[in-house]
Design an enzyme around this catalytic site. Structure first.
Site, mmCIF file in Angstrom:
data_model
loop_
_atom_site.group_PDB
_atom_site.id
_atom_site.type_symbol
_atom_site.label_atom_id
_atom_site.label_comp_id
_atom_site.label_asym_id
_atom_site.label_seq_id
_atom_site.Cartn_x
_atom_site.Cartn_y
_atom_site.Cartn_z
ATOM 1 N N ASN A 192 0.933 -1.145 -0.143
ATOM 2 C CA ASN A 192 0.129 -0.121 -0.102
ATOM 3 C C ASN A 192 0.935 1.164 -0.046
ATOM 4 O O ASN A 192 1.922 1.381 0.842
ATOM 5 C CB ASN A 192 -0.922 -0.093 1.215
ATOM 6 C CG ASN A 192 -1.919 -1.303 1.253
ATOM 7 O OD1 ASN A 192 -2.402 -1.483 0.291
ATOM 8 N ND2 ASN A 192 -2.173 -1.826 2.499
ATOM 9 N N HIS A 234 6.829 -1.719 3.103
ATOM 10 C CA HIS A 234 6.834 -3.119 3.291
ATOM 11 C C HIS A 234 5.796 -3.919 2.169
ATOM 12 O O HIS A 234 5.045 -3.131 1.855
ATOM 13 C CB HIS A 234 6.164 -3.449 4.674
ATOM 14 C CG HIS A 234 4.778 -2.591 5.090
ATOM 15 N ND1 HIS A 234 4.830 -1.276 4.985
ATOM 16 C CD2 HIS A 234 3.530 -2.783 5.018
ATOM 17 C CE1 HIS A 234 3.626 -0.797 5.389
ATOM 18 N NE2 HIS A 234 2.860 -1.783 5.232
ATOM 19 N N HIS A 241 3.128 -6.836 1.823
ATOM 20 C CA HIS A 241 2.569 -7.845 2.695
ATOM 21 C C HIS A 241 2.370 -9.293 1.914
ATOM 22 O O HIS A 241 2.147 -9.243 0.601
ATOM 23 C CB HIS A 241 1.031 -7.573 2.808
ATOM 24 C CG HIS A 241 0.856 -6.557 3.415
ATOM 25 N ND1 HIS A 241 0.150 -6.630 4.834
ATOM 26 C CD2 HIS A 241 0.838 -4.903 3.240
ATOM 27 C CE1 HIS A 241 0.005 -5.039 5.240
ATOM 28 N NE2 HIS A 241 0.501 -4.378 4.260
#
Ligand code: AMP
Length: 111
Positions: free
Chosen positions: A84, A97, A99
């Site tokens: 995101n 990051h 996921h």
């Protein structure tokens, strides 16, 4: 101000770490959205994809490679990688990051 992920890198707060090398760290998400939900992060504090520099290309590729290794370790053939970028896209921690989600059927499109 350091993010919660920087505190995990610095071992100031605990996390279930599943992978570490000199450039990357991976740990289980505290609020899992699938049977496997791991976050793969660079140790370099890049706030998000928008903040990536050309020099970060190899590093981000490395994160995908780590995600692929972890998917295999979790016995996942089908999995989803999500990043995101920005609060409107669902980003809540401003340390880049990926996921890694797997272990259940994934819907599309994501919400
Ligand atoms: P995003 O919303 O894409 O920025 O993802 C941030 C993720 O970090 C969320 O899925 C959170 O559940 C997760 N998270 C927040 N704090 C922690 C923590 N202390 N340990 C592990 N995961 C966390």
């Amino acid at each position: 101000m350091s993010t919660i992920f920087q505190k995990i890198i610095d071992r100031q707060i605990p996390a279930t770490i599943v992978y570490e090398d000199e450039k990357a760290l991976a740990f289980r998400d505290i609020s899992p959205q699938a049977p496997t939900h791991i976050l793969v992060i660079p140790k370099k504090p890049i706030p998000g994809v928008s903040a990536m520099l050309a020099e970060d290309k190899e590093l981000i590729g490395h994160l995908f490679f780590v995600a692929k290794l972890l998917a295999a370790q979790e016995n996942l053939t089908d999995f989803r990688l999500v990043t995101n970028n920005g609060a409107g896209a669902g980003q809540s921690v401003f340390h880049l990051h990926i996921h890694l989600l797997g272990g259940r059927v994934m819907g599309w499109p994501p919400g």
